[in-house]
Write an enzyme that holds these catalytic residues in place. Structure first.
Site, mmCIF file in Angstrom:
data_model
loop_
_atom_site.group_PDB
_atom_site.id
_atom_site.type_symbol
_atom_site.label_atom_id
_atom_site.label_comp_id
_atom_site.label_asym_id
_atom_site.label_seq_id
_atom_site.Cartn_x
_atom_site.Cartn_y
_atom_site.Cartn_z
ATOM 1 N N GLU A 42 -4.190 8.848 9.848
ATOM 2 C CA GLU A 42 -3.981 7.830 10.849
ATOM 3 C C GLU A 42 -2.644 6.834 10.613
ATOM 4 O O GLU A 42 -2.506 6.499 9.551
ATOM 5 C CB GLU A 42 -5.073 7.329 11.239
ATOM 6 C CG GLU A 42 -6.220 8.145 11.678
ATOM 7 C CD GLU A 42 -7.460 7.561 11.517
ATOM 8 O OE1 GLU A 42 -8.458 7.952 12.121
ATOM 9 O OE2 GLU A 42 -7.621 6.076 11.332
ATOM 10 N N CYS A 74 -0.139 -0.248 9.745
ATOM 11 C CA CYS A 74 -1.184 -0.095 8.784
ATOM 12 C C CYS A 74 -0.914 1.546 8.595
ATOM 13 O O CYS A 74 -1.094 2.290 9.210
ATOM 14 C CB CYS A 74 -2.419 -0.194 9.287
ATOM 15 S SG CYS A 74 -3.734 0.370 7.953
ATOM 16 N N CYS A 106 -9.887 10.298 0.730
ATOM 17 C CA CYS A 106 -9.805 9.461 -0.740
ATOM 18 C C CYS A 106 -10.787 10.106 -1.544
ATOM 19 O O CYS A 106 -11.777 10.527 -1.393
ATOM 20 C CB CYS A 106 -9.922 8.043 -0.120
ATOM 21 S SG CYS A 106 -9.913 6.756 -1.444
ATOM 22 N N CYS A 156 -16.220 4.920 -1.768
ATOM 23 C CA CYS A 156 -16.830 3.664 -1.333
ATOM 24 C C CYS A 156 -17.799 3.943 -0.637
ATOM 25 O O CYS A 156 -17.602 4.567 0.356
ATOM 26 C CB CYS A 156 -15.849 2.426 -0.856
ATOM 27 S SG CYS A 156 -14.456 2.279 -2.226
ATOM 28 N N CYS A 201 -17.120 3.031 3.631
ATOM 29 C CA CYS A 201 -16.019 3.523 3.894
ATOM 30 C C CYS A 201 -16.135 4.905 4.443
ATOM 31 O O CYS A 201 -16.499 5.810 3.594
ATOM 32 C CB CYS A 201 -14.963 3.448 3.064
ATOM 33 S SG CYS A 201 -13.251 3.942 3.613
HETATM 34 N N1 SAH Z 1 -8.001 2.078 -0.379
HETATM 35 C C1 SAH Z 1 -7.428 0.947 -0.068
HETATM 36 C C2 SAH Z 1 -6.841 0.949 1.201
HETATM 37 C C3 SAH Z 1 -7.439 1.466 2.510
HETATM 38 S S1 SAH Z 1 -9.047 1.015 3.033
HETATM 39 C C4 SAH Z 1 -8.555 -0.109 -0.332
HETATM 40 O O1 SAH Z 1 -9.706 0.391 -0.402
HETATM 41 O O2 SAH Z 1 -8.308 -1.250 -0.397
HETATM 42 C C5 SAH Z 1 -8.717 -0.553 3.743
HETATM 43 C C6 SAH Z 1 -9.659 -1.745 3.989
HETATM 44 O O3 SAH Z 1 -10.675 -1.383 4.600
HETATM 45 C C7 SAH Z 1 -10.284 -2.054 2.453
HETATM 46 O O4 SAH Z 1 -10.537 -3.121 2.315
HETATM 47 C C8 SAH Z 1 -11.784 -1.115 2.636
HETATM 48 O O5 SAH Z 1 -12.747 -1.616 2.049
HETATM 49 C C9 SAH Z 1 -11.930 -1.641 4.187
HETATM 50 N N2 SAH Z 1 -13.045 -0.549 4.870
HETATM 51 C C10 SAH Z 1 -13.273 0.565 4.525
HETATM 52 N N3 SAH Z 1 -14.212 0.976 5.530
HETATM 53 C C11 SAH Z 1 -14.559 -0.273 6.352
HETATM 54 C C12 SAH Z 1 -15.588 -0.285 7.278
HETATM 55 N N4 SAH Z 1 -16.262 0.792 7.811
HETATM 56 N N5 SAH Z 1 -15.590 -1.470 7.890
HETATM 57 C C13 SAH Z 1 -14.761 -2.678 7.592
HETATM 58 N N6 SAH Z 1 -13.763 -2.481 6.520
HETATM 59 C C14 SAH Z 1 -13.952 -1.210 5.850
HETATM 60 FE FE1 SF4 Z 2 -10.846 4.949 -0.788
HETATM 61 FE FE2 SF4 Z 2 -12.854 3.066 -0.974
HETATM 62 FE FE3 SF4 Z 2 -10.124 2.306 0.056
HETATM 63 FE FE4 SF4 Z 2 -12.059 3.866 1.648
HETATM 64 S S1 SF4 Z 2 -12.173 1.728 0.929
HETATM 65 S S2 SF4 Z 2 -9.766 4.260 1.201
HETATM 66 S S3 SF4 Z 2 -13.146 4.951 -0.329
HETATM 67 S S4 SF4 Z 2 -10.683 3.229 -1.801
#
Ligand code: SAH
Ligand code: SF4
Length: 370
Positions: free
Chosen positions: A94, A107, A114, A118, A121
């Site tokens: 996306e 973005c 990934c 996490c 996520c």
């Molecule tokens: N991998 C990178 C960038 C992609 S995620 C990172 O983790 O920073 C982009 C942002 O969205 C990150 O801060 C992540 O923690 C947040 N994020 C992921 N899932 C989310 C969710 N369900 N609700 C809110 N923020 C979320």
């Molecule tokens: Fe990957 Fe974690 Fe970023 Fe989600 S929040 S994209 S799992 S590093």
């Protein structure tokens, strides 16, 4: 897709010059071609009128300027746009554009899926498929510029002014391709989005944070989300490899971070998990000495998620404590809710829809169940 043709998008300047030399052209042609590809966004070689006609014909025969395919384009009422893009082998990721008053940020995704799992996520729960190539990362910017008709666009007068590498995937786990793509995007004779307008978000791949600062000089956003190693280990497994102390040390040393270029600490608000006033106070203490600001992200729920979003009161209280400690800490406004702008949601919605269509066809006896 034309497999025999070389896609020129995603080649570095040096690679483009080498490619043209192979074609028997003078390397300076690369400069002209670069201008057509990345400044004017031209997709048709025959319209590149500053190039000799026979050269244009040969380019058309052997090369392409291929963007990712667009599976879906959604346009929100608040002017956000979101694309589900289709890459080679049918992989999808996306890309979303969030307009602000006088500018807007695209973005971009760096991987399909990934590896870092996490817990909050949605992308992390999906299978990792593969890294995106530089061509596919630059291609996302080109699709967005195509969609908004911003070729060529004078700097300062364009909607697509900023890039955030915050889509699907962990950019520092795909450092080489991300770096190559950002060099192309930053090139002043092409797309020309400066390093000051690019933010890379990482969950904390510590050794590459330094490289990112030295080689790319882009702004940094850190997905922090917890103030103790205990909690961070649980919700972000990468913390077991690079604990908070090391992560914050890398931030303290990040080249170019100063009051004008603060590091953004992202903090996803998880109800009763990380949102107490004591957490807020510990957070302010943790980043002391770092030019920092916060971005409080309301947790965006997804089917099967084990967390809930903090209450509005808890988020306001949290933000207030950080403000009192001298930090900017806005609560991110959900934008593009109507187009599912949150990470990973469009892709999974599309997959769910496909799956249910598939099941319906099986039920009708149209398709084998394999
Ligand atoms: N991998 C990178 C960038 C992609 S995620 C990172 O983790 O920073 C982009 C942002 O969205 C990150 O801060 C992540 O923690 C947040 N994020 C992921 N899932 C989310 C969710 N369900 N609700 C809110 N923020 C979320
Ligand atoms: Fe990957 Fe974690 Fe970023 Fe989600 S929040 S994209 S799992 S590093």
């Amino acid at each position: 897709m034309s497999t025999a043709k070389t896609n020129l998008i995603g080649l570095s300047r040096d690679e483009l010059a080498a490619f043209l030399t192979q074609m028997g052209e003078k390397p300076f042609r690369a400069k002209q071609l670069w201008h057509w590809i990345y400044f004017r966004g031209e997709t048709d070689f025959s319209r590149m009128t500053t190039l000799a006609k026979d050269f244009r014909i040969r380019l058309a025969e052997t090369c392409s300027l291929e963007r990712p395919g667009v599976t879906t384009e959604l346009r929100s009422e608040d002017k956000s746009r979101k694309w589900l893009l289709k890459f080679d082998q049918g992989h999808e990721a996306e890309c979303v554009f969030i307009p602000e008053d006088d500018r807007g940020a695209l973005c971009v995704s760096s991987q399909v899926g990934c590896t870092l799992t996490c817990k909050f996520c949605h992308t992390g729960t999906q299978l990792f498929v593969r890294n995106l190539s530089a061509a596919e990362i630059v291609g996302q910017v080109m699709v967005a510029r195509d969609s908004y008709g911003e070729w060529p666009a004078p700097a300062g007068d364009r909607l697509l002014s900023n890039i955030v590498v915050m889509g699907m995937g962990e950019p520092l786990m795909n450092y080489d391709e991300v770096a190559k793509a950002l060099h192309i995007i930053m090139d002043g004779e092409g797309i020309a989005i400066s390093k000051r307008k690019i933010t890379l978000s990482t969950s904390g791949v510590v050794p590459l944070i330094r490289r990112c600062g030295e080689e790319l000089g882009v702004k940094l956003a850190i997905s922090l989300h917890a103030v103790t190693d205990e909690l961070r280990n649980e919700i972000m497994p990468i913390n077991r490899k690079y604990p908070l102390k090391e992560l914050l040390a890398a931030c303290r040393e990040y080249p170019g971070a100063d009051n004008a270029r603060r590091i953004t600490f992202e903090y996803v608000m998880l109800k009763d998990i990380n949102d107490s006033p004591a957490d807020a106070r510990a957070l302010a203490k943790l980043v002391r000495g770092i030019p920092a600001k916060f971005n409080l992200i309301p947790f965006n729920p997804w089917p099967g998620a084990i967390y809930e979003c903090s209450t509005p009161q808890a988020m306001r209280r949290f933000s207030g404590i950080l403000n009192d400690a001298g930090y900017s800490a806005p609560i991110r406004q959900p934008r593009g809710r109507d187009i599912m702008a949150a990470c990973g949601q469009l892709r999974s919605a599309t997959e769910r829809e496909r799956l249910s269509r598939h099941k319906a066809r099986i039920a009708e006896g149209v398709e084998d169940n394999h």
